[in-house]
Design an enzyme around this catalytic site. Sequence first.
Site, PDB file in Angstrom:
ATOM      1  N   TYR A 185      18.408  19.922  -3.639  1.00 30.52           N
ATOM      2  CA  TYR A 185      17.284  20.855  -3.657  1.00 30.52           C
ATOM      3  C   TYR A 185      17.834  22.267  -3.797  1.00 30.52           C
ATOM      4  CZ  TYR A 185      14.445  16.996  -1.748  1.00 30.52           C
ATOM      5  OH  TYR A 185      13.806  15.792  -1.537  1.00 30.52           O
ATOM      6  N   ASP A 186      17.570  22.857  -4.941  1.00 27.36           N
ATOM      7  CA  ASP A 186      18.105  24.188  -5.264  1.00 27.36           C
ATOM      8  C   ASP A 186      19.620  24.230  -5.085  1.00 27.36           C
ATOM      9  OD1 ASP A 186      15.578  24.962  -5.882  1.00 27.36           O
ATOM     10  OD2 ASP A 186      15.272  26.248  -4.152  1.00 27.36           O
TER      11      ASP A 186
END
Length: 306
Positions: free
Chosen positions: A40-41
């Site tokens: 995630y990111d």
Amino acid sequence: MMSYGDHNSQTWHLDLDGARPIVRSAVEGGVTVFDTANMYDLGASEEVTGTLLSELFSSREEYAVATKVFYPMSDRPGDAGLSRKHVLAAADASLRRLGTDHIDLYQIHRWDDATPIEETMEALDSLVRAGKVRYLGASSMWAWQFAKAQHVAERNGWHRFVSMQNHYNLAYREEEREMVPLCLDQGVGVLPYSPLARGLLTGSRRRDGGGTTTRAANDPLAEYLYGPDDFDVVDVLCEVARDLGRPPAQVALAWLRSRPGVTAPIVGATKLGHLEDALASLDLVLDDDVVERLEAPYRPHTVRRS
């Protein structure tokens, strides 16, 4: 915690300061389990998660943090998948970003066709035995794959998966055919992701595409996962919600929480209202007639995994 990290990666993602009031309200509301993933990111979500949890809790034992491994973290060879090399290196990197000495629930994010499951399960077991991980979990895969992984672990005396995080909501119920019955039989907790179908079950999306929120207006994955028949489910959901005097999101979450095997849905929030709906859904109990009404419009899907 997927929605928190680098605002530049997605316009609807929140940075540390944007996430803080929502996570604080979650903690004040009694939330103690926080789910993220290394991809995630590209680690930014884990960093935000670790920072906020250390701020908002006085003790590490007051909360549980879950993260995942599988997806590429760079273009370097070996920096992806479920090989022993990547699993062990990714766990250490997640621990650094989270600022903790252990991960409560370490989940394989997907199945890795390129790595023997024996290698993956042995690597995961070594993390538990080293004290870096408390429990193991899995995410979307075929039921036969999950059963195979559990059998390999049991046969070798390794730690088994205790949870399955899968794609499951009122608009997508294909997991009820094989995966949920398997989890019920094996005593595995079900932690569904996308419990509101990427906003579809809040009434924020339109039949002709797009929607009324920033994410709904530009979310091609939602158009791949959900089709016109699913709006028949939404129409009935909205009717039931009006009859109950509740927002559709609360009704959809209450339905999912009541399903056999479901421990808790993984709820994302980019606004305080999202969190408030999730918390308010806890005191909503749906009777059998309402459940039957909500489920009636459902039509079988081609299996879809985001």
